[in-house]
Enzyme design. Structure first.
Site, mmCIF file in Angstrom:
data_model
loop_
_atom_site.group_PDB
_atom_site.id
_atom_site.type_symbol
_atom_site.label_atom_id
_atom_site.label_comp_id
_atom_site.label_asym_id
_atom_site.label_seq_id
_atom_site.Cartn_x
_atom_site.Cartn_y
_atom_site.Cartn_z
ATOM 1 N N GLU A 96 0.826 -1.201 0.000
ATOM 2 C CA GLU A 96 0.000 0.000 0.000
ATOM 3 C C GLU A 96 0.866 1.258 0.000
ATOM 4 O O GLU A 96 1.529 1.557 0.994
ATOM 5 C CB GLU A 96 -0.903 0.007 1.232
ATOM 6 N N GLU A 100 -12.523 2.259 4.842
ATOM 7 C CA GLU A 100 -11.624 2.439 5.974
ATOM 8 C C GLU A 100 -11.921 3.775 6.644
ATOM 9 O O GLU A 100 -11.784 4.832 6.041
ATOM 10 C CB GLU A 100 -10.162 2.405 5.507
#
Length: 287
Positions: free
Chosen positions: A149, A243
């Site tokens: 990520e 998220e």
């Protein structure tokens, strides 16, 4: 004509708890199922505390599938300590596999909040390759994917863009690696959300859908229409994972510079943000 694969829609477990305890599992998994979420992303910050069998039973009972993410503790960070990073990642991978996850993603290459104060070096990247290559090979044996990520410049100096991440994946040279994009970080670092998604293309099989303030999706400045349009045009068929950092352990809150409540509570995200993003996914043929 074959039907296009449908994306799984999920949520990161930081919405419910700062660590994946039995109590967190008993709260999060039923609520995720109740709100039509198909995936829960477990934060494996401390793999040793996870009660694997207890979580597996709950996932199976409620028809929710697990994925896993992490960031490396500084004492085992890959750019400085590749052998220790490999050992930590191997333990986390084995735990994720035992839970039934098909991906281990996140900041698998470094420590959130740690920056050298300079541009990334070849030595740092070499060390990351040394740490991740054997872990990716082990994951392949499990039928799992490893995700990297890219995060914004205030959280890491190593991978800030999708293009940098694709270059490192090419360097690691294992087939089961993917770019794990995140709209919050992309909103800071990329030349537009849509452009970055289209550039990553099939190299991206996992994305965090996070608002500009990490709060309730649809209440900030992220261009969600462009995001979903680009995902559809890129043929995205991976996991769409929301998220929102409603709960965080102190060390992660510090690394992310989260100093205030980003949402009133988890219910605001579940009752407003989840339907909003699910409607966009359906509109663009992703769900």
């Amino acid at each position: 004509m074959a039907e296009k694969p449908r994306c799984r829609i999920g949520m990161h477990t930081s919405l419910w708890a700062s660590s994946w305890t039995r109590e967190a599992a008993e709260l999060a998994i039923p609520e995720a199922a109740e709100h039509g979420l198909e995936v829960l992303e477990i934060a494996l910050l401390d793999p040793g505390v996870v009660d694997v069998e207890h979580s597996r039973r709950l996932f199976e009972k409620h028809g929710v599938e697990p994925t896993a993410s992490l960031c490396l503790p500084f004492e085992v960070t890959a750019p400085l300590l590749p052998e220790k990073a490999e050992a930590f990642l191997t333990t986390a991978l084995d735990t994720a596999h035992a839970l039934g996850c098909d991906i281990l993603c996140g900041v698998t290459y470094s420590t959130l909040g740690w920056k050298s104060g300079a541009r990334p070096t070849e030595g740092e990247y070499d060390n990351i390759v040394r740490a991740l290559k054997p872990v990716a090979r082990r994951a392949r044996g499990y039928g799992m994917v490893i995700g990297l990520e890219p995060c914004n410049r205030y959280e890491t100096h190593l991978l800030n863009t999708g293009a940098q991440t694709m270059a490192l994946i090419e360097r690691i040279d294992e087939p089961n690696l993917t770019v794990h994009l995140d709209t919050y970080h992309m909103n800071i670092e990329e030349k537009g959300l849509g452009a970055a998604i289209r550039e990553a293309g099939s190299a991206c099989a996992y994305i965090h859908l996070s608002e500009s303030d990490r709060g309730v999706p649809g209440t900030g400045t992220i261009d969600w229409d462009e995001t979903f349009r680009a995902l559809a045009e890129a043929g995205f068929a991976g996991d769409l994972v929301m998220e929102s950092f409603v709960t965080l352990p102190p060390e992660i809150a510090s690394a992310l510079c989260v100093w205030r409540d980003v949402a009133p509570d988890r219910h605001a995200v579940l009752e407003r943000g989840v339907p909003y993003l699910k409607s966009l996914a359906k509109l663009h043929g992703l769900a």
